[in-house]
Write a protein that holds these residues in place. Structure first.
Motif, short mmCIF file in Angstrom:
data_model
loop_
_atom_site.label_atom_id
_atom_site.label_comp_id
_atom_site.label_asym_id
_atom_site.label_seq_id
_atom_site.Cartn_x
_atom_site.Cartn_y
_atom_site.Cartn_z
N MET A 1 0.84 -1.19 0.00
CA MET A 1 0.00 0.00 0.00
C MET A 1 0.89 1.26 0.00
N SER A 2 0.53 2.26 -0.80
CA SER A 2 1.37 3.46 -0.92
C SER A 2 1.23 4.34 0.33
N GLN A 107 -5.96 10.46 -10.83
CA GLN A 107 -5.54 9.06 -10.88
C GLN A 107 -6.62 8.06 -10.49
N ARG A 108 -7.45 8.44 -9.48
CA ARG A 108 -8.42 7.46 -8.98
C ARG A 108 -9.65 8.13 -8.37
N ARG A 160 -8.53 4.84 -12.30
CA ARG A 160 -8.84 3.77 -11.33
C ARG A 160 -10.12 4.08 -10.55
N HIS A 197 -5.11 4.30 -1.18
CA HIS A 197 -3.69 3.90 -1.14
C HIS A 197 -3.37 2.56 -1.79
N SER A 198 -4.35 1.66 -1.97
CA SER A 198 -3.96 0.32 -2.43
C SER A 198 -3.90 0.27 -3.96
N ASP A 199 -3.38 -0.86 -4.44
CA ASP A 199 -3.14 -1.00 -5.87
C ASP A 199 -4.27 -1.82 -6.52
N TYR A 200 -4.97 -1.24 -7.46
CA TYR A 200 -6.07 -1.94 -8.13
C TYR A 200 -6.36 -1.22 -9.44
N HIS A 201 -7.21 -1.84 -10.23
CA HIS A 201 -7.65 -1.23 -11.50
C HIS A 201 -9.08 -0.69 -11.32
#
Ligand SMILES: NC(=O)c1ccc[n+]([C@@H]2O[C@H](COP(=O)([O-])OP(=O)(O)OC[C@H]3O[C@@H](n4cnc5c(N)ncnc54)[C@H](O)[C@@H]3O)[C@@H](O)[C@H]2O)c1
Length: 273
Positions: A1-2, A107-108, A160, A197-201
């Motif tokens: 997680m970023s 970004q998201r 995202r 913060h997490s990585d996903y599409h």
């Protein structure tokens, strides 16, 4: 997680949910900008971070999204209504937001979907993030639209999206249905941070605390780092008897939303699929 502290725009900032998570969110952001179409109570907040306006007009205020990494989208009409009201607040305004976000390189988007996007599943059925939608109301259908919009912009433009099918957010559960779908505001704030913060599409998760009576398998949220701190279980003895009296409301996950305007055999929707 970023661990990067993002600059975030919070829509619906004057609303109930936004007010309940705003301070947790603020402490994790480099800058938290607030927008709503009604005035936002934010004493001491820098004036340039608070914007009063219709979301549908956001494209006319490019400075609002300048330097914004992520949007937490909570603006909307949160209950059943006529078509024009829901289309304006939950569809037209949402399209404008996603379009402005795409144009400005955000970004998201972490956004509030609802349990009513899947409210015609019977309570006897446990569902996960892959279950096809079964809206229980015009309101629920506008949330399905939002989920589709998020999917399109993620796939086509790489924007995202983290959709939270929120149950009922309040400091305490107050009826039997909430023993399954209640979420404490601190858990909602944690879930939003997972989305930031997490990585996903493109994700769909359930916004519920750790309720053992839940109808939802929330393993995607857990895999991304969600670990709810609260549970409705300690309230069970007090609330179990406070169920719905309507046979449709008590049969389906959406409760009174499913029952409103329902015609005919209460079992029909449960047998449908
Ligand atoms: N409250 C819950 O437990 C719950 C459960 C599931 C989903 N949700 C969703 O979460 C979101 C927030 O819910 P809430 O309970 O805080 O609702 P709320 O009505 O208290 O807040 C929504 C805010 O959005 C603003 N808004 C609406 N349309 C707008 C527009 N076109 N332009 C600018 N601002 C606009 C309103 O002025 C209001 O301040 C909603 O999308 C709702 O559908 C809430």
């Amino acid at each position: 997680m970023s661990s990067h502290r993002p600059t975030v725009l919070l829509t619906g900032a004057a609303g109930r949910l936004a007010r309940s998570i705003r301070s947790s969110l603020q402490s994790h952001c480099a800058e938290l900008r607030l927008t709503d179409r009604v005035p936002v109570e934010a004493p001491g907040y820098p004036a340039h971070c608070v914007h009063l306006g219709e979301l549908a007009d956001i494209g006319e205020h490019p400075q609002l999204l300048e330097g914004v990494d992520a949007i937490v989208h909570l603006a909307g009409h949160p209950r059943e209504a006529d078509w024009p009201t829901l289309i304006e607040a939950n569809m037209t305004a949402t399209i404008a937001l996603w379009e402005a976000a795409r144009a400005q390189g955000v970004q998201r988007i972490v956004y509030a979907s609802s349990n009513h996007a899947v409210g015609f599943y019977p309570r006897s059925q446990r569902i996960d993030h892959e279950a096809p939608t079964r809206p229980d109301s015009r309101y629920g259908l506008t949330k399905v639209f939002m989920e589709g919009l998020a999917s399109l912009y993620a796939d086509k433009y790489g924007l995202r999206a983290f959709g939270m099918r929120i149950g009922h957010c309040a400091p305490e559960p107050s009826d039997a249905r909430m023993l399954a779908h209640w979420i404490h505001p601190e858990d909602l704030a944690d879930l939003v941070l997972v989305g930031l913060h997490s990585d996903y599409h493109c994700e769909l998760v359930y916004g519920a605390s750790a309720n053992s009576r839940s109808w939802w398998d929330n393993r995607r949220a857990q895999a991304l780092g969600y670990s709810p701190r609260h549970s409705a279980d300690p309230f069970a003895a007090r609330l179990e008897s406070l169920g719905e009296s309507d046979p449709v409301a008590e049969r389906y996950q959406g409760g009174a939303f499913a029952a409103q305007e329902y015609q005919g055999d209460p079992e029909r929707a449960a047998r449908g699929r």
